[in-house]
Each structure stands twice: as C-alpha cells, then as structure tokens.
Design a protein around this motif. Structure first.
Motif, PDB file in Angstrom:
ATOM      1  N   ASP A  36       0.930  -0.872  -0.426  1.00 48.79           N
ATOM      2  CA  ASP A  36      -0.186   0.017   0.025  1.00 48.79           C
ATOM      3  C   ASP A  36       1.045   1.347  -0.190  1.00 48.79           C
ATOM      4  O   ASP A  36       0.181   2.653  -0.357  1.00 48.79           O
ATOM      5  CB  ASP A  36      -1.187  -0.131   1.043  1.00 48.79           C
ATOM      6  N   SER A  37       1.877   1.155  -0.206  1.00 49.67           N
ATOM      7  CA  SER A  37       2.918   1.966  -0.226  1.00 49.67           C
ATOM      8  C   SER A  37       3.064   3.345  -1.213  1.00 49.67           C
ATOM      9  O   SER A  37       3.175   2.346  -2.358  1.00 49.67           O
ATOM     10  CB  SER A  37       4.221   1.686   0.838  1.00 49.67           C
ATOM     11  N   PRO A  38       3.752   3.950  -1.313  1.00 56.70           N
ATOM     12  CA  PRO A  38       3.627   4.567  -2.653  1.00 56.70           C
ATOM     13  C   PRO A  38       5.004   3.953  -3.599  1.00 56.70           C
ATOM     14  O   PRO A  38       6.113   3.929  -2.086  1.00 56.70           O
ATOM     15  CB  PRO A  38       4.348   6.086  -2.529  1.00 56.70           C
ATOM     16  N   SER A  39       5.003   3.943  -4.819  1.00 57.57           N
ATOM     17  CA  SER A  39       6.616   3.276  -5.393  1.00 57.57           C
ATOM     18  C   SER A  39       8.146   3.698  -4.945  1.00 57.57           C
ATOM     19  O   SER A  39       8.455   2.816  -4.528  1.00 57.57           O
ATOM     20  CB  SER A  39       6.162   3.153  -6.237  1.00 57.57           C
ATOM     21  N   ASP A  40       8.259   5.372  -4.184  1.00 53.68           N
ATOM     22  CA  ASP A  40       9.475   5.470  -4.238  1.00 53.68           C
ATOM     23  C   ASP A  40       9.910   5.424  -2.278  1.00 53.68           C
ATOM     24  O   ASP A  40      10.669   5.725  -3.035  1.00 53.68           O
ATOM     25  CB  ASP A  40       9.365   6.885  -4.910  1.00 53.68           C
ATOM     26  N   SER A  41       8.862   5.196  -1.306  1.00 54.91           N
ATOM     27  CA  SER A  41       9.669   4.961  -0.110  1.00 54.91           C
ATOM     28  C   SER A  41      10.099   3.385   0.342  1.00 54.91           C
ATOM     29  O   SER A  41      10.570   3.676   0.979  1.00 54.91           O
ATOM     30  CB  SER A  41       7.906   5.095   0.659  1.00 54.91           C
ATOM     31  N   GLY A  42       9.684   2.829  -0.388  1.00 53.07           N
ATOM     32  CA  GLY A  42      11.020   1.886  -0.144  1.00 53.07           C
ATOM     33  C   GLY A  42      10.070   0.700   0.420  1.00 53.07           C
ATOM     34  O   GLY A  42      10.736  -0.259   1.861  1.00 53.07           O
ATOM     35  N   LYS A  43       9.388   1.496   1.060  1.00 48.88           N
ATOM     36  CA  LYS A  43       8.300   0.290   2.506  1.00 48.88           C
ATOM     37  C   LYS A  43       7.951  -0.862   2.288  1.00 48.88           C
ATOM     38  O   LYS A  43       7.152  -1.491   3.059  1.00 48.88           O
ATOM     39  CB  LYS A  43       7.210   1.511   3.415  1.00 48.88           C
ATOM     40  N   ASP A  44       7.316  -1.236   1.193  1.00 50.93           N
ATOM     41  CA  ASP A  44       6.319  -2.478   0.493  1.00 50.93           C
ATOM     42  C   ASP A  44       7.977  -3.128   0.566  1.00 50.93           C
ATOM     43  O   ASP A  44       8.216  -4.223   0.061  1.00 50.93           O
ATOM     44  CB  ASP A  44       6.267  -2.004  -0.523  1.00 50.93           C
ATOM     45  N   VAL A  45       9.027  -3.093   1.470  1.00 46.09           N
ATOM     46  CA  VAL A  45      10.257  -4.188   0.569  1.00 46.09           C
ATOM     47  C   VAL A  45      10.405  -4.969   2.105  1.00 46.09           C
ATOM     48  O   VAL A  45      10.703  -4.290   2.844  1.00 46.09           O
ATOM     49  CB  VAL A  45      11.540  -3.509  -0.513  1.00 46.09           C
ATOM     50  N   LEU A  46      10.747  -5.923   1.572  1.00 42.91           N
ATOM     51  CA  LEU A  46      10.571  -7.235   2.997  1.00 42.91           C
ATOM     52  C   LEU A  46      12.146  -7.627   2.982  1.00 42.91           C
ATOM     53  O   LEU A  46      12.881  -8.145   2.295  1.00 42.91           O
ATOM     54  CB  LEU A  46       9.395  -7.914   2.972  1.00 42.91           C
ATOM     55  N   GLU A  47      12.454  -7.545   3.830  1.00 36.11           N
ATOM     56  CA  GLU A  47      14.607  -7.177   4.058  1.00 36.11           C
ATOM     57  C   GLU A  47      14.311  -8.012   5.187  1.00 36.11           C
ATOM     58  O   GLU A  47      14.239  -8.422   6.146  1.00 36.11           O
ATOM     59  CB  GLU A  47      14.939  -6.029   4.553  1.00 36.11           C
ATOM     60  N   ILE A  48      14.766  -9.940   4.894  1.00 34.12           N
ATOM     61  CA  ILE A  48      14.877 -10.740   6.166  1.00 34.12           C
ATOM     62  C   ILE A  48      16.540 -10.490   6.217  1.00 34.12           C
ATOM     63  O   ILE A  48      17.065 -11.193   5.463  1.00 34.12           O
ATOM     64  CB  ILE A  48      14.939 -12.221   4.959  1.00 34.12           C
ATOM     65  N   PRO A  49      16.165 -10.574   7.793  1.00 39.14           N
ATOM     66  CA  PRO A  49      18.118 -10.718   8.083  1.00 39.14           C
ATOM     67  C   PRO A  49      18.487 -12.163   7.631  1.00 39.14           C
ATOM     68  O   PRO A  49      17.441 -12.537   8.571  1.00 39.14           O
ATOM     69  CB  PRO A  49      17.717  -9.675   9.810  1.00 39.14           C
ATOM     70  N   LEU A  50      20.211 -11.966   7.430  1.00 37.30           N
ATOM     71  CA  LEU A  50      20.544 -12.437   7.379  1.00 37.30           C
ATOM     72  C   LEU A  50      21.008 -13.205   8.789  1.00 37.30           C
ATOM     73  O   LEU A  50      22.208 -12.484   9.700  1.00 37.30           O
ATOM     74  CB  LEU A  50      21.897 -13.332   6.201  1.00 37.30           C
ATOM     75  N   PRO A  51      21.177 -14.725   9.050  1.00 31.20           N
ATOM     76  CA  PRO A  51      22.368 -14.556  10.680  1.00 31.20           C
ATOM     77  C   PRO A  51      24.441 -14.191  11.063  1.00 31.20           C
ATOM     78  O   PRO A  51      24.707 -14.184   9.245  1.00 31.20           O
ATOM     79  CB  PRO A  51      22.266 -16.417  10.503  1.00 31.20           C
ATOM     80  N   PRO A  52      24.405 -14.210  11.159  1.00 30.72           N
ATOM     81  CA  PRO A  52      25.699 -13.630  11.735  1.00 30.72           C
ATOM     82  C   PRO A  52      26.558 -14.672  10.945  1.00 30.72           C
ATOM     83  O   PRO A  52      26.525 -15.931  11.361  1.00 30.72           O
ATOM     84  CB  PRO A  52      26.240 -12.461  12.697  1.00 30.72           C
ATOM     85  N   TRP A  53      27.860 -14.284  10.599  1.00 34.50           N
ATOM     86  CA  TRP A  53      28.473 -15.063   9.715  1.00 34.50           C
ATOM     87  C   TRP A  53      29.696 -15.221  10.715  1.00 34.50           C
ATOM     88  O   TRP A  53      29.481 -14.666  11.873  1.00 34.50           O
ATOM     89  CB  TRP A  53      29.345 -14.615   8.616  1.00 34.50           C
TER      90      TRP A  53
END
Length: 164
Positions: A36-53
């Motif tokens: 539902d976010s505007p296309s330029d906000s980036g709020k609709d991107v889901l970033e899944i954190p990777l476990p630390p190396w």
C-alpha cells in the motif's frame, strides 16, 4: 472417402462469446502486489536479516574446501556464480587454512552479492575488513589477463582428475 474439412467461420474458432472478442485490451495492466506504500518509499520491500557469519574453526580442511566450492557455485547472481566458481576451481586446493578462512568470510559475511562483485572488479573500493591477500587474488583473477572465455561455470569433472 472422408468428406473434406471446411474452414470454420471466425466466430466459431473460439469458445468466447462475440462481445468478448471485441473488448479492448488494456495496454498496461498492473501485475503483482506492491503493498500500500507509494512506489518510491521502499516501505513495501521486505528485508529478511541473514544470520551473522561465524567462523568454523573445527571444520576439517577437505570439508571446508568442499563447502566453499559449493558456496562459490551457488550464489545469488550469475556473475558471481561464474567468477567465484572459476576462482575456486583454480585456487581452493592451493589455499592454506588461513586463506580458506579469509575466503569463507569474504563470500559469506557480506549480505549483498553485488558488493563482492564490485570489489572484485574494482568498481567500488573494498572495505578494510575484507582487504587481504585473498581479495587481492580474486581481484587479479577477475582481470582475466589470459583473456580466457568465462561464460559458464566449470564442469565438476575436474574434481575427479588427479592433482597437477
């Protein structure tokens, strides 16, 4: 003798009703859900954190080499699959345990494969934490001074050949 097959009129070629055949087709249909976010906000991107190396100090060297070979071949982008798999084929068996640990950290700690590619091709400066002899080897390999054709990953048959 079978009777000849006569062509069907266009209205019978499709099971759709005539009104459906005459409807205009939208030129740009919106595909997929972007949130539902505007296309330029980036709020609709889901970033899944990777476990630390984490370093694996107790891993036997043959197992470490096999794992690093696999991880060099199975990247998130074709450019690194080719670059790192060819680099691994040429260098993994000659690397010391310390160099293997540096290579392990280099290919597994950064969360973005593009960073590794940009560092190897010198498009971006390498962070100090990854600036080491293995990174220098990878940069030198990426220059391809022999002008080899590097269009695909090496076949795995070389693993069964006697060492040179």
């Amino acid at each position: 003798m079978t009777p000849p097959v006569l062509p069907r009129p266009p209205s019978q070629l499709c099971s759709l009703p005539r009104w459906a055949l005459r409807r205009p087709v939208p030129l740009c249909a919106q595909r997929g859900y972007r949130g539902d976010s505007p296309s330029d906000s980036g709020k609709d991107v889901l970033e899944i954190p990777l476990p630390p190396w984490q370093e694996r100090p107790d891993e036997p060297l043959p197992t470490k080499r096999a794992r690093l070979l696999y991880e060099s071949r199975k990247r998130g982008m074709l450019e690194n699959c080719i670059l790192l798999s060819l680099f691994a084929k040429e260098n993994l068996n000659r690397m010391s345990e310390r160099q293997l640990n540096l290579y392990d950290r280099l290919i597994n700690e950064p969360s973005n494969d593009w960073d590794i590619y940009y560092w190897a091709t010198e498009a971006k400066p390498t962070p100090a934490v990854f600036e080491n002899e293995v990174m220098a080897m990878l940069r030198e390999f990426a220059k391809n001074k022999k002008r080899e054709q590097r269009l695909r990953q090496p076949d795995l048959e070389y693993l069964f050949e006697p060492p040179r």
